[in-house]
Design an enzyme around this catalytic site. Sequence first.
Site, PDB file in Angstrom:
ATOM      1  N   HIS A  71      32.538  34.797   3.848  1.00  0.00           N
ATOM      2  CA  HIS A  71      32.213  34.726   2.431  1.00  0.00           C
ATOM      3  C   HIS A  71      33.069  33.637   1.800  1.00  0.00           C
ATOM      4  O   HIS A  71      33.893  33.006   2.462  1.00  0.00           O
ATOM      5  CB  HIS A  71      32.416  36.083   1.741  1.00  0.00           C
ATOM      6  CG  HIS A  71      33.847  36.434   1.454  1.00  0.00           C
ATOM      7  ND1 HIS A  71      34.254  37.043   0.291  1.00  0.00           N
ATOM      8  CD2 HIS A  71      34.972  36.250   2.169  1.00  0.00           C
ATOM      9  CE1 HIS A  71      35.559  37.233   0.313  1.00  0.00           C
ATOM     10  NE2 HIS A  71      36.023  36.768   1.452  1.00  0.00           N
ATOM     11  N   CYS A  89      40.463  30.980  -1.054  1.00  0.00           N
ATOM     12  CA  CYS A  89      39.230  31.768  -0.897  1.00  0.00           C
ATOM     13  C   CYS A  89      37.997  31.094  -1.489  1.00  0.00           C
ATOM     14  O   CYS A  89      36.889  31.630  -1.387  1.00  0.00           O
ATOM     15  CB  CYS A  89      39.422  33.163  -1.491  1.00  0.00           C
ATOM     16  SG  CYS A  89      40.619  34.141  -0.558  1.00  0.00           S
ATOM     17  N   HIS A  94      35.310  31.486   4.636  1.00  0.00           N
ATOM     18  CA  HIS A  94      36.255  32.060   5.597  1.00  0.00           C
ATOM     19  C   HIS A  94      35.747  33.440   6.008  1.00  0.00           C
ATOM     20  O   HIS A  94      34.864  33.996   5.367  1.00  0.00           O
ATOM     21  CB  HIS A  94      37.672  32.147   4.996  1.00  0.00           C
ATOM     22  CG  HIS A  94      37.754  33.028   3.794  1.00  0.00           C
ATOM     23  ND1 HIS A  94      37.269  32.658   2.547  1.00  0.00           N
ATOM     24  CD2 HIS A  94      38.247  34.283   3.642  1.00  0.00           C
ATOM     25  CE1 HIS A  94      37.480  33.633   1.681  1.00  0.00           C
ATOM     26  NE2 HIS A  94      38.066  34.637   2.326  1.00  0.00           N
ATOM     27  N   HIS A 128      36.352  37.566   7.588  1.00  0.00           N
ATOM     28  CA  HIS A 128      37.187  38.769   7.612  1.00  0.00           C
ATOM     29  C   HIS A 128      36.623  39.754   8.611  1.00  0.00           C
ATOM     30  O   HIS A 128      35.428  39.761   8.905  1.00  0.00           O
ATOM     31  CB  HIS A 128      37.196  39.480   6.247  1.00  0.00           C
ATOM     32  CG  HIS A 128      37.874  38.747   5.167  1.00  0.00           C
ATOM     33  ND1 HIS A 128      39.240  38.591   5.099  1.00  0.00           N
ATOM     34  CD2 HIS A 128      37.374  38.113   4.081  1.00  0.00           C
ATOM     35  CE1 HIS A 128      39.553  37.907   4.005  1.00  0.00           C
ATOM     36  NE2 HIS A 128      38.435  37.596   3.374  1.00  0.00           N
ATOM     37  N   HIS A 170      28.138  39.986  10.819  1.00  0.00           N
ATOM     38  CA  HIS A 170      27.911  38.625  11.300  1.00  0.00           C
ATOM     39  C   HIS A 170      26.950  37.839  10.409  1.00  0.00           C
ATOM     40  O   HIS A 170      25.928  37.325  10.859  1.00  0.00           O
ATOM     41  CB  HIS A 170      27.446  38.630  12.759  1.00  0.00           C
ATOM     42  CG  HIS A 170      28.583  38.851  13.696  1.00  0.00           C
ATOM     43  ND1 HIS A 170      29.127  40.105  13.909  1.00  0.00           N
ATOM     44  CD2 HIS A 170      29.307  37.993  14.440  1.00  0.00           C
ATOM     45  CE1 HIS A 170      30.129  40.000  14.765  1.00  0.00           C
ATOM     46  NE2 HIS A 170      30.275  38.727  15.100  1.00  0.00           N
ATOM     47  N   GLU A 228      40.047  43.992   3.507  1.00  0.00           N
ATOM     48  CA  GLU A 228      39.677  42.659   3.957  1.00  0.00           C
ATOM     49  C   GLU A 228      40.701  42.132   4.947  1.00  0.00           C
ATOM     50  O   GLU A 228      40.429  41.184   5.667  1.00  0.00           O
ATOM     51  CB  GLU A 228      39.450  41.698   2.797  1.00  0.00           C
ATOM     52  CG  GLU A 228      40.659  41.363   1.980  1.00  0.00           C
ATOM     53  CD  GLU A 228      40.354  40.300   0.927  1.00  0.00           C
ATOM     54  OE1 GLU A 228      39.211  40.184   0.470  1.00  0.00           O
ATOM     55  OE2 GLU A 228      41.284  39.578   0.586  1.00  0.00           O
TER      56      GLU A 228
END
Length: 141
Positions: A14, A23, A27, A29, A71, A129
């Site tokens: 996201h 952010c 990237h 998580h 994914h 996260e």
Amino acid sequence: MYRLKTSASFDSAHFLAGYEGKCANIHGHRWKIEAEFSGAELLKDGTKRGMLIDFGDIKSAVRALADSLDHALIYEEGSLMDETVAALNNENFRLIAVPFRPTAERFAEYFYLQLSTQGLPVCSVSVYETPENCAVYGETP
């Protein structure tokens, strides 16, 4: 008051459009959803007698939420140019547009509402996260 907890994890990418910091970039998580369910009375009859709710039911519901986002690139509706979305779709990337900024706080609220809509006695949802950082949405204990 009885409380049950279950969890499921998923991997996704996201970014936070308009954010001033790391952010803002795409990237990933390893998100963890931890849902807590509560109730004052146990079932009195049938095969589920003595249970608040069957663990299998809540595990399935939380796992389905995790699987629905696994994914994928999750992005806020309108935060990518139409051309970018079309190019990524042409490359067969899995994209999921959500009507909110994809923060841990908003995911916690989203998952809470999804479980509640299914009629489950959810009282809180935590979304991690990272292993150390989570957001919680739900009733105050």
